[in-house]
Scaffold this motif. Structure first.
Motif, PDB file in Angstrom:
ATOM      1  N   ALA A 255      10.053   5.720   1.716  1.00 37.79           N
ATOM      2  CA  ALA A 255       9.172   5.884   0.569  1.00 37.79           C
ATOM      3  C   ALA A 255       8.035   4.874   0.654  1.00 37.79           C
ATOM      4  O   ALA A 255       8.229   3.725   0.993  1.00 37.79           O
ATOM      5  CB  ALA A 255       9.947   5.671  -0.714  1.00 37.79           C
ATOM      6  N   CYS A 256       6.842   5.338   0.360  1.00 40.06           N
ATOM      7  CA  CYS A 256       5.685   4.453   0.396  1.00 40.06           C
ATOM      8  C   CYS A 256       5.825   3.371  -0.671  1.00 40.06           C
ATOM      9  O   CYS A 256       6.099   3.669  -1.824  1.00 40.06           O
ATOM     10  CB  CYS A 256       4.425   5.282   0.147  1.00 40.06           C
ATOM     11  SG  CYS A 256       2.939   4.267   0.011  1.00 40.06           S
ATOM     12  N   PRO A 257       5.662   2.098  -0.306  1.00 40.16           N
ATOM     13  CA  PRO A 257       5.775   0.997  -1.267  1.00 40.16           C
ATOM     14  C   PRO A 257       4.625   0.970  -2.262  1.00 40.16           C
ATOM     15  O   PRO A 257       4.703   0.323  -3.295  1.00 40.16           O
ATOM     16  CB  PRO A 257       5.781  -0.253  -0.382  1.00 40.16           C
ATOM     17  CG  PRO A 257       5.029   0.145   0.838  1.00 40.16           C
ATOM     18  CD  PRO A 257       5.366   1.619   1.057  1.00 40.16           C
ATOM     19  N   ALA A 258       3.557   1.660  -1.943  1.00 39.48           N
ATOM     20  CA  ALA A 258       2.397   1.649  -2.829  1.00 39.48           C
ATOM     21  C   ALA A 258       2.444   2.774  -3.859  1.00 39.48           C
ATOM     22  O   ALA A 258       2.230   2.551  -5.043  1.00 39.48           O
ATOM     23  CB  ALA A 258       1.127   1.755  -1.999  1.00 39.48           C
ATOM     24  N   CYS A 259       2.735   3.998  -3.389  1.00 38.90           N
ATOM     25  CA  CYS A 259       2.695   5.127  -4.316  1.00 38.90           C
ATOM     26  C   CYS A 259       4.039   5.816  -4.474  1.00 38.90           C
ATOM     27  O   CYS A 259       4.194   6.666  -5.330  1.00 38.90           O
ATOM     28  CB  CYS A 259       1.643   6.131  -3.851  1.00 38.90           C
ATOM     29  SG  CYS A 259       2.105   6.993  -2.337  1.00 38.90           S
ATOM     30  N   GLY A 260       5.004   5.457  -3.615  1.00 37.68           N
ATOM     31  CA  GLY A 260       6.342   6.021  -3.755  1.00 37.68           C
ATOM     32  C   GLY A 260       6.517   7.388  -3.125  1.00 37.68           C
ATOM     33  O   GLY A 260       7.552   8.016  -3.267  1.00 37.68           O
TER      34      GLY A 260
ATOM     35  N   ALA B 262       1.120   6.714   8.692  1.00 36.44           N
ATOM     36  CA  ALA B 262       0.545   6.381   7.392  1.00 36.44           C
ATOM     37  C   ALA B 262       1.090   7.303   6.305  1.00 36.44           C
ATOM     38  O   ALA B 262       1.502   8.423   6.579  1.00 36.44           O
ATOM     39  CB  ALA B 262      -0.969   6.508   7.455  1.00 36.44           C
ATOM     40  N   CYS B 263       1.098   6.802   5.083  1.00 33.61           N
ATOM     41  CA  CYS B 263       1.559   7.606   3.955  1.00 33.61           C
ATOM     42  C   CYS B 263       0.675   8.842   3.816  1.00 33.61           C
ATOM     43  O   CYS B 263      -0.544   8.747   3.861  1.00 33.61           O
ATOM     44  CB  CYS B 263       1.469   6.751   2.686  1.00 33.61           C
ATOM     45  SG  CYS B 263       1.775   7.687   1.188  1.00 33.61           S
ATOM     46  N   PRO B 264       1.309  10.015   3.680  1.00 31.59           N
ATOM     47  CA  PRO B 264       0.546  11.268   3.565  1.00 31.59           C
ATOM     48  C   PRO B 264      -0.142  11.401   2.214  1.00 31.59           C
ATOM     49  O   PRO B 264      -1.010  12.252   2.029  1.00 31.59           O
ATOM     50  CB  PRO B 264       1.625  12.346   3.745  1.00 31.59           C
ATOM     51  CG  PRO B 264       2.870  11.695   3.234  1.00 31.59           C
ATOM     52  CD  PRO B 264       2.743  10.227   3.621  1.00 31.59           C
ATOM     53  N   ASP B 265       0.247  10.569   1.284  1.00 26.61           N
ATOM     54  CA  ASP B 265      -0.298  10.680  -0.072  1.00 26.61           C
ATOM     55  C   ASP B 265      -1.460   9.726  -0.305  1.00 26.61           C
ATOM     56  O   ASP B 265      -2.555  10.120  -0.708  1.00 26.61           O
ATOM     57  CB  ASP B 265       0.822  10.420  -1.067  1.00 26.61           C
ATOM     58  CG  ASP B 265       0.450  10.878  -2.470  1.00 26.61           C
ATOM     59  OD1 ASP B 265      -0.347  11.825  -2.576  1.00 26.61           O
ATOM     60  OD2 ASP B 265       0.946  10.286  -3.433  1.00 26.61           O
ATOM     61  N   CYS B 266      -1.246   8.419  -0.033  1.00 27.90           N
ATOM     62  CA  CYS B 266      -2.297   7.447  -0.321  1.00 27.90           C
ATOM     63  C   CYS B 266      -2.945   6.908   0.958  1.00 27.90           C
ATOM     64  O   CYS B 266      -3.962   6.226   0.890  1.00 27.90           O
ATOM     65  CB  CYS B 266      -1.739   6.294  -1.159  1.00 27.90           C
ATOM     66  SG  CYS B 266      -0.638   5.196  -0.259  1.00 27.90           S
ATOM     67  N   GLY B 267      -2.324   7.208   2.114  1.00 25.69           N
ATOM     68  CA  GLY B 267      -2.936   6.780   3.364  1.00 25.69           C
ATOM     69  C   GLY B 267      -2.573   5.377   3.804  1.00 25.69           C
ATOM     70  O   GLY B 267      -3.085   4.880   4.809  1.00 25.69           O
TER      71      GLY B 267
HETATM   72 ZN   LIG Z   1       1.481   6.037  -0.364  1.00 28.07          ZN
END
Ligand SMILES: [Zn+2]
Length: 47
Positions: free
Chosen positions: A24-29, A38-43
């Protein structure tokens, strides 16, 4: 089980990126597959 895991992630919030087992992305979850590390949501670069 998945619900409990999600709950744990949101509770920990800014978990250390070093915990590679938790994707899980630590920034956006976001929990989707990473795109080029890289996170597919926030990059955010996670790998
Ligand atoms: Zn993210």
């Amino acid at each position: 089980m998945r619900g409990a895991w999600h709950e744990s992630v949101s509770r920990e919030g800014l978990a250390p990126v070093a915990r590679a087992s938790a994707e899980a992305c630590p920034a956006c979850g976001a929990t989707g597959e990473l795109v080029a590390g890289a996170c597919p949501d926030c990059g955010l670069q996670l790998a």
